[in-house]
Write a protein that holds these residues in place. Structure first.
Motif, PDB file in Angstrom:
ATOM      1  N   GLU A  18       0.831  -1.212   0.000  1.00 36.60           N
ATOM      2  CA  GLU A  18       0.000   0.000   0.000  1.00 36.60           C
ATOM      3  C   GLU A  18       0.862   1.257   0.000  1.00 36.60           C
ATOM      4  O   GLU A  18       0.555   2.234  -0.694  1.00 36.60           O
TER       5      GLU A  18
ATOM      6  N   ARG B 281       0.744   4.159  -2.805  1.00 39.87           N
ATOM      7  CA  ARG B 281       0.458   5.565  -2.476  1.00 39.87           C
ATOM      8  C   ARG B 281       1.565   6.481  -2.988  1.00 39.87           C
ATOM      9  O   ARG B 281       1.303   7.636  -3.349  1.00 39.87           O
TER      10      ARG B 281
ATOM     11  N   LEU C  74      -2.961  -5.767  -2.276  1.00 36.40           N
ATOM     12  CA  LEU C  74      -2.290  -5.149  -1.144  1.00 36.40           C
ATOM     13  C   LEU C  74      -1.970  -6.141  -0.037  1.00 36.40           C
ATOM     14  O   LEU C  74      -1.144  -5.861   0.834  1.00 36.40           O
TER      15      LEU C  74
ATOM     16  N   ARG D 264      -7.394   3.107  -2.668  1.00 41.77           N
ATOM     17  CA  ARG D 264      -7.626   1.771  -2.136  1.00 41.77           C
ATOM     18  C   ARG D 264      -9.108   1.437  -2.142  1.00 41.77           C
ATOM     19  O   ARG D 264      -9.948   2.279  -1.818  1.00 41.77           O
TER      20      ARG D 264
ATOM     21  N   TRP E 178      -5.519  -1.869  -4.701  1.00 40.66           N
ATOM     22  CA  TRP E 178      -5.284  -0.487  -5.085  1.00 40.66           C
ATOM     23  C   TRP E 178      -5.701  -0.355  -6.543  1.00 40.66           C
ATOM     24  O   TRP E 178      -5.221  -1.093  -7.406  1.00 40.66           O
TER      25      TRP E 178
END
Length: 345
Positions: A16, A20, A50, A28, A33
């Protein structure tokens, strides 16, 4: 490769956080994701796991693009989103994210990776960097199919085997092979890129709504063939300019990519004579007249080169190289026939 597997697994443990950072255009949803593609395009067709085991089926960090069928791991995400080619650079970027020591000499401190906005100058530079020379590719075959036999001095053109194409912001992403052209300023800095998606079966443009698209800062800049000095030829399309260059192989030329951009090209400070390869349509005539006015206002001699058909590539394909050469010879200043045409076959 053990190093690649180890890095991919370490990235998967922080899947994750990786998403990001490198896929910031996504979000998410549950255990996934969602994003448009591995280059961080907004959308929902690509999903990254994830959670899951470190390896094997369903491993954390594995991703699939439902629109294209492509799949991979988080090293592939780093490669695509950062525009990297060599595994060493990809591994160095991964290690920097993971705060791992480099296996080689200690690297110099580096700035954190900044994402390139879609369609920006930086995105254009990365796309060109990810592409490869055109020799032996569909780009070479496509140009030769259009009668362009001489490809000397075409380093501003490259080939991308799977260039993303989205018909509109709501449509699915697909991939096609593409000719990638670097748009540069007078200092040779890449400010944009032009994409021509191709169909390998037909050696022609891909059967899509808009097979040609440009990105980045285009106004005043161009796709350049040779370094402009006192004499330069300018035209609209890449194929048009390369057709003209096949009979004037030593003359620096530029493709502005549209009539509006042709009218606005920035002149080299040493330019004394500008040849304008006019397209035979109303937009081409307007651009030609606008460019003549601009050139003569600053003391540059402007000479128009006119095709018999719609453009010089149409002439080349319809009448052949010898006829095009004869027609151009009659329009170029005599001293420059010797200077720029003598080496053409």
């Amino acid at each position: 490769m053990k190093t690649a597997t180890d890095l991919a697994q370490r990235l998967g443990r922080q899947a994750e956080a990786v998403c990001r950072y490198y896929l910031s255009a996504g979000h998410r949803e549950g255990r996934y994701w969602l994003v448009g593609d591995a280059r961080n395009t907004p959308g929902r067709s690509m999903f990254v796991r994830l959670t899951g085991p470190e390896s094997g089926k369903g491993a954390a960090g594995k991703w699939t693009d439902a629109a294209t069928g492509e799949h991979g791991d988080l090293l592939d995400v780093i490669r695509e989103s950062c525009g990297l080619i060599d595994f060493k650079d990809i591994a160095d970027e991964a290690r920097a994210f993971l705060n791992m020591p480099s296996p080689g000499p200690k690297p110099q401190p580096r700035q954190g990776w900044r994402h390139a906005a879609t369609g920006s100058r930086e995105a254009a530079r990365r796309l060109f960097a990810m592409s490869k020379p055109i020799s032996g590719t569909i780009v070479e075959a496509y140009l030769r199919e259009r009668g362009i036999a001489s490809l000397r001095g075409t380093e501003s053109l490259r080939f991308h085997p799977r260039c993303y194409y989205r018909p509109d912001e709501h449509g699915p992403t697909v991939t096609w092979p593409a000719m990638i052209a670097a748009v540069t300023d007078l200092d040779g800095q890449i400010t944009g890129a032009h994409r021509t998606w191709l169909d390998t079966r037909r050696r022609d443009k891909a059967p899509i709504d808009s097979p040609r698209r440009a990105m980045g800062a285009l106004l005043g800049n161009a796709v350049r063939f040779g370094i402009g000095d006192d004499v330069v030829a300018a035209g609209e399309g890449i194929e048009t300019v390369l057709s003209l260059r096949s009979v004037l192989p030593d003359m620096p030329m530029l493709a502005a990519l549209s009539s509006a951009h042709l009218a606005a090209v920035i002149f080299p400070p040493t330019l004394r004579r500008l040849y304008i390869a006019r397209d035979n349509d109303p937009a081409g005539s307007w651009a030609c007249n606008a460019l003549i006015t601009r050139a003569r206002t600053v003391g540059i001699d402007a000479i128009v080169l006119s095709p018999q058909r719609s453009d010089f590539n149409d002439d080349l394909r319809s009448f052949g190289f010898k006829a095009l050469r004869t027609g151009i010879r009659m329009q170029v200043a005599p001293d420059e026939v010797v200077r720029f045409m003598s080496n053409s076959a």
